[in-house]
Design an enzyme around this catalytic site. Structure first.
Site, PDB file in Angstrom:
ATOM      1  N   SER A  22      -2.071   8.792   2.116  1.00 36.31           N
ATOM      2  CA  SER A  22      -2.055   7.655   1.194  1.00 36.31           C
ATOM      3  C   SER A  22      -1.166   6.522   1.683  1.00 36.31           C
ATOM      4  O   SER A  22      -0.029   6.374   1.230  1.00 36.31           O
ATOM      5  CB  SER A  22      -1.591   8.124  -0.191  1.00 36.31           C
ATOM      6  OG  SER A  22      -2.674   8.688  -0.873  1.00 36.31           O
ATOM      7  N   GLY A  24       0.767   3.353   1.888  1.00 41.35           N
ATOM      8  CA  GLY A  24       1.286   2.533   0.779  1.00 41.35           C
ATOM      9  C   GLY A  24       2.038   3.366  -0.244  1.00 41.35           C
ATOM     10  O   GLY A  24       2.748   2.822  -1.090  1.00 41.35           O
ATOM     11  N   ASN A  25       1.883   4.684  -0.156  1.00 42.55           N
ATOM     12  CA  ASN A  25       2.596   5.622  -1.031  1.00 42.55           C
ATOM     13  C   ASN A  25       3.682   6.257  -0.149  1.00 42.55           C
ATOM     14  O   ASN A  25       3.376   7.054   0.741  1.00 42.55           O
ATOM     15  CB  ASN A  25       1.565   6.641  -1.543  1.00 42.55           C
ATOM     16  CG  ASN A  25       2.170   7.874  -2.201  1.00 42.55           C
ATOM     17  OD1 ASN A  25       3.342   8.160  -2.053  1.00 42.55           O
ATOM     18  ND2 ASN A  25       1.329   8.622  -2.895  1.00 42.55           N
ATOM     19  N   ALA A  27       6.130   8.407  -0.504  1.00 38.46           N
ATOM     20  CA  ALA A  27       6.379   9.850  -0.497  1.00 38.46           C
ATOM     21  C   ALA A  27       5.306  10.556   0.344  1.00 38.46           C
ATOM     22  O   ALA A  27       5.610  11.485   1.110  1.00 38.46           O
ATOM     23  CB  ALA A  27       6.390  10.404  -1.917  1.00 38.46           C
ATOM     24  N   GLU A 174      -8.422   2.329 -10.193  1.00 39.84           N
ATOM     25  CA  GLU A 174      -7.461   3.433 -10.099  1.00 39.84           C
ATOM     26  C   GLU A 174      -7.224   4.093 -11.455  1.00 39.84           C
ATOM     27  O   GLU A 174      -6.243   4.825 -11.643  1.00 39.84           O
ATOM     28  CB  GLU A 174      -6.150   2.918  -9.504  1.00 39.84           C
ATOM     29  CG  GLU A 174      -6.267   2.450  -8.065  1.00 39.84           C
ATOM     30  CD  GLU A 174      -6.361   3.597  -7.070  1.00 39.84           C
ATOM     31  OE1 GLU A 174      -5.604   4.558  -7.211  1.00 39.84           O
ATOM     32  OE2 GLU A 174      -7.216   3.528  -6.167  1.00 39.84           O
ATOM     33  N   ARG A 214      -4.531  -1.614  -4.613  1.00 42.08           N
ATOM     34  CA  ARG A 214      -5.669  -0.693  -4.750  1.00 42.08           C
ATOM     35  C   ARG A 214      -6.650  -1.084  -5.853  1.00 42.08           C
ATOM     36  O   ARG A 214      -7.771  -0.581  -5.873  1.00 42.08           O
ATOM     37  CB  ARG A 214      -5.143   0.704  -5.088  1.00 42.08           C
ATOM     38  CG  ARG A 214      -4.328   1.372  -4.004  1.00 42.08           C
ATOM     39  CD  ARG A 214      -4.077   2.795  -4.421  1.00 42.08           C
ATOM     40  NE  ARG A 214      -3.220   3.538  -3.523  1.00 42.08           N
ATOM     41  CZ  ARG A 214      -2.977   4.833  -3.673  1.00 42.08           C
ATOM     42  NH1 ARG A 214      -3.533   5.498  -4.682  1.00 42.08           N
ATOM     43  NH2 ARG A 214      -2.196   5.475  -2.842  1.00 42.08           N
ATOM     44  N   HIS A 250       0.990   1.864  -7.722  1.00 45.17           N
ATOM     45  CA  HIS A 250       0.335   1.772  -9.037  1.00 45.17           C
ATOM     46  C   HIS A 250       1.314   1.141 -10.023  1.00 45.17           C
ATOM     47  O   HIS A 250       2.532   1.300  -9.875  1.00 45.17           O
ATOM     48  CB  HIS A 250      -0.002   3.172  -9.596  1.00 45.17           C
ATOM     49  CG  HIS A 250      -1.146   3.852  -8.938  1.00 45.17           C
ATOM     50  ND1 HIS A 250      -1.139   5.190  -8.630  1.00 45.17           N
ATOM     51  CD2 HIS A 250      -2.360   3.393  -8.560  1.00 45.17           C
ATOM     52  CE1 HIS A 250      -2.287   5.527  -8.076  1.00 45.17           C
ATOM     53  NE2 HIS A 250      -3.047   4.450  -8.026  1.00 45.17           N
ATOM     54  N   ASN A 366       4.208  14.180  -2.961  1.00 47.17           N
ATOM     55  CA  ASN A 366       2.968  13.482  -2.633  1.00 47.17           C
ATOM     56  C   ASN A 366       2.854  12.178  -3.430  1.00 47.17           C
ATOM     57  O   ASN A 366       1.789  11.563  -3.477  1.00 47.17           O
ATOM     58  CB  ASN A 366       1.748  14.368  -2.919  1.00 47.17           C
ATOM     59  CG  ASN A 366       1.030  14.754  -1.630  1.00 47.17           C
ATOM     60  OD1 ASN A 366       1.269  14.153  -0.602  1.00 47.17           O
ATOM     61  ND2 ASN A 366       0.149  15.732  -1.712  1.00 47.17           N
ATOM     62  N   CYS A 372       1.895  10.566 -13.677  1.00 47.20           N
ATOM     63  CA  CYS A 372       0.669  10.634 -12.858  1.00 47.20           C
ATOM     64  C   CYS A 372      -0.148  11.863 -13.220  1.00 47.20           C
ATOM     65  O   CYS A 372      -1.371  11.859 -13.112  1.00 47.20           O
ATOM     66  CB  CYS A 372       1.003  10.765 -11.380  1.00 47.20           C
ATOM     67  SG  CYS A 372       1.969   9.446 -10.697  1.00 47.20           S
TER      68      CYS A 372
END
Ligand code: SUG
Length: 448
Positions: A22, A24-25, A27, A174, A214, A250, A366, A372
Site C-alpha cells: 500500500s 502511501g500507507n 505502516a 474508499e 485514493r 484516508h 498494516n 478501520c
C-alpha cells in the site's frame, strides 16, 4: 422507533501478511516483509469486538475474503493446479503472489459506504461496496464484498445493496473511511460528510504530489445519489493534500465523528477554518438548530507524525448507553507521550467519559487501527432483525470464533510461506467451516 449504531468488524483472514502493497500507507511500507501472526491478528480483532459487546453495544462480524485469490493469478495466464499457479506466479513476480494472498477486507471501514434508513428517500438502509481501485490487492475485492454484505444484511425489505462504482480512477472509492455521518442522535436526520482526496473532473483542484489521493469527489457524489440522500444532507469537503503526502491515506487517519461531535486535527481539511464553518452550518440546518461540537487538535498538542504513529484519529468514538462518549483507542496512543497527555486532558475536561486502549498491533502494522476495522451501520430494531443473526456477536459466537481461529490459523507467516501448498487448503478449509458457523451460504467460489 429506537435506533442504534452497530459496528460490524471484519474478521481477519488466515493469510494476513505484511507485503508492503500500500504505497502511501507508511505502516504498510515499514513492516513490509516482516513475519505476521494471523492467529494473533484475528484474536486481537475479536477481543475488540468482545469489548464493545461487553460495553453493552450491539456488535456485528463480517466474514473475511477467500485467499489466495487464485482467480486473479489464473486471469493473468498462470495455469495448472492451485499450487502450480502459485509457483509459476511466484517465479514471475512474488508481489503478484502476495497480492493474491493479501486481503484488506478486514478493514471494513473500506468495504462500503452506508446510509441509514432515516436519511434515504426510500426509507431503506443503503450499501455501496467500495471499488478500492487504488491497489491491486484491494481492487479485486468488491464483488465478494457485495456477496458478503448481502449474506450479512440479508433482508431485502430493509437493505438495498449497490454494486461498486465503475472501476476507474475517476470514481476511485474508499468507502466509509472517507465518510462520516453527524447527527444529534443516531435515529435523527444526519449530515453526511464526504471527504475526498482529489477531483477527477477538475485538474485545477489541489492534489497531493508524493502519495496518491485514493478517493475522488465524483465517487462520493455518485454514492450520495445512489443512497438517495437529500442535497441538504450531503457535504463534500476536501482532505488536506499535504497530510496525504505525509501518510494520511484516508480521512479516518486524521478525523473521526460521532453523533454531535467531530474530532479532528487542525490540518485535516483544505481551508480548514472555512470548511469547519461550512460543516457547522450544514449540521445546524439538518438538525434544526443543534450545535456541533468540534474538538480540534492543534499541531503543538499532537504533531502529524504522532497522529500517524499513534492512529489517535483512527480511534472509535462511540456513544455509551448512558449517552456519554468513549474512545476505543489503539494501545499506541498510550505509549506516545503527546497523545497520552492529550487524551487524559479530554477525560479531565469531560469531553470523553473514558478511553479504552486496545491491542491491535497486528492490524496496526498494516496501517489499520480500531476505526478501520469497523463498518458503522445505524439500524432500528426491525432492521436489526433483518441482519443474519449468526453475524451478530454474542458470547457463544465469540467463543466459537476464537476456537475456530485457534484451530485453523498459523502464528507466523512470511512471504516464503505463501509458496506452501498446504497453506492454500488450510485457508479454504477454515473459510468453508466459517460459512457454516456464520450461516453465510456458499459465498466463496473455491472448491474444497
Ligand atoms: O488500504 N493496508 C490497508 C489499510 C486500510 C486501513 N483502513 C482505513 N484507514 N480505513 C490499506 O492500505 C496493507 C497490505 C500490505 O501491505 O500487506 C493494506 O492493505
Amino acid at each position: 422507533m429506537s435506533y442504534q449504531e452497530v459496528n460490524f468488524d471484519g474478521l481477519v483472514g488466515p493469510t494476513h501478511n505484511y507485503a508492503g502493497l500500500s504505497f502511501g500507507n507508511v505502516a504498510s511500507a515499514r513492516f513490509a516483509s516482516q513475519p505476521s501472526n494471523p492467529k494473533a491478528a484475528a484474536l486481537q480483532g475479536l477481543a475488540k469486538m468482545k469489548m464493545l459487546s461487553d460495553l453493552g453495544l450491539s456488535q456485528g462480524v463480517i466474514a473475511p475474503h477467500a485467499r489466495p485469490a487464485l482467480h486473479l493469478l489464473r486471469k493473468l495466464g498462470f495455469t495448472g493446479t492451485d499450487s502450480q499457479v502459485v509457483e509459476k506466479a511466484f517465479a514471475y513476480n512474488p508481489t503478484l503472489v502476495s497480492s493474491s494472498f493479501s486481503s484488506s477486507a478486514m478493514w471494513t471501514a473500506n468495504a462500503a459506504t452506508v446510509c441509514p434508513s432515516t436519511d434515504s428517500n426510500d426509507g431503506k438502509v443503503h450499501f455501496t461496496a467500495a471499488n478500492l481501485s487504488n491497489k491491486l490487492h484491494r481492487a479485486i475485492e468488491a464483488p465478494l464484498t457485495s456477496k458478503i454484505l448481502k449474506a450479512t444484511f440479508a433482508d431485502e425489505g430493509y437493505f438495498s445493496h449497490h454494486p461498486a462504482l465503475p472501476m476507474h480512477d475517476y470514481f476511485a472509492d474508499e468507502g466509509a473511511a472517507n465518510h462520516t455521518r453527524l447527527c444529534a442522535q443516531h435515529g435523527g436526520k444526519g449530515l453526511h460528510l464526504f471527504v475526498y482526496g482529489r477531483e477527477a473532473f477538475n485538474s485545477q483542484a489541489p492534489a497531493p504530489t508524493k502519495f496518491p489521493a485514493r478517493h475522488t469527489k465524483e465517487a462520493s457524489e455518485a454514492v450520495a445519489r445512489l443512497h438517495q440522500i437529500g442535497a441538504q444532507q450531503s457535504l463534500f469537503v476536501q482532505q488536506n493534500p499535504d497530510v496525504i503526502d505525509q501518510g494520511v491515506f484516508h480521512n479516518d487517519v486524521i478525523a473521526v465523528g460521532n453523533e454531535r461531535m467531530l474530532f479532528c486535527h487542525e490540518q485535516a481539511f483544505v481551508n480548514q477554518s472555512q470548511t469547519l464553518d461550512d460543516i457547522k452550518r450544514a449540521y445546524g440546518e439538518v438538525t434544526q438548530g443543534e450545535q456541533l461540537i468540534i474538538t480540534q487538535v492543534e499541531n503543538e498538542q499532537v504533531s502529524i507524525d504522532d497522529a500517524i504513529g499513534s492512529y489517535l484519529f483512527n480511534s472509535q468514538l462511540i456513544t455509551l448507553n448512558n449517552g456519554g462518549f468513549a474512545l476505543i483507542a489503539p494501545g499506541e496512543c498510550e505509549r506516545i507521550d503527546s497523545v497520552n497527555r492529550y487524551l487524559q486532558q479530554l477525560v479531565e475536561r469531560n469531553v470523553l467519559e473514558k478511553v479504552h486502549y486496545v491491542d491491535l498491533k497486528q492490524s496496526m502494522q498494516n496501517g489499520g487501527g480500531p476505526a478501520c476495522l469497523r463498518l458503522r451501520v445505524v439500524l432500528n430494531q426491525a432492521e436489526l432483525t433483518g441482519v443474519n443473526p449468526q453475524c451478530l456477536l454474542d458470547d457463544t459466537l465469540y467463543l466459537t470464533l476464537c476456537s475456530w481461529v485457534n484451530k485453523h490459523y498459523r502464528d507466523r507467516l512470511t512471504l516464503e510461506d505463501l509458496r506452501d501448498p498446504q497453506l492454500i487448503s488450510e485457508s479454504y478449509q477454515a473459510l468453508d467451516e466459517l460459512t457454516q458457523i456464520m450461516a453465510l451460504g456458499s459465498i466463496y467460489d473455491f472448491q474444497i
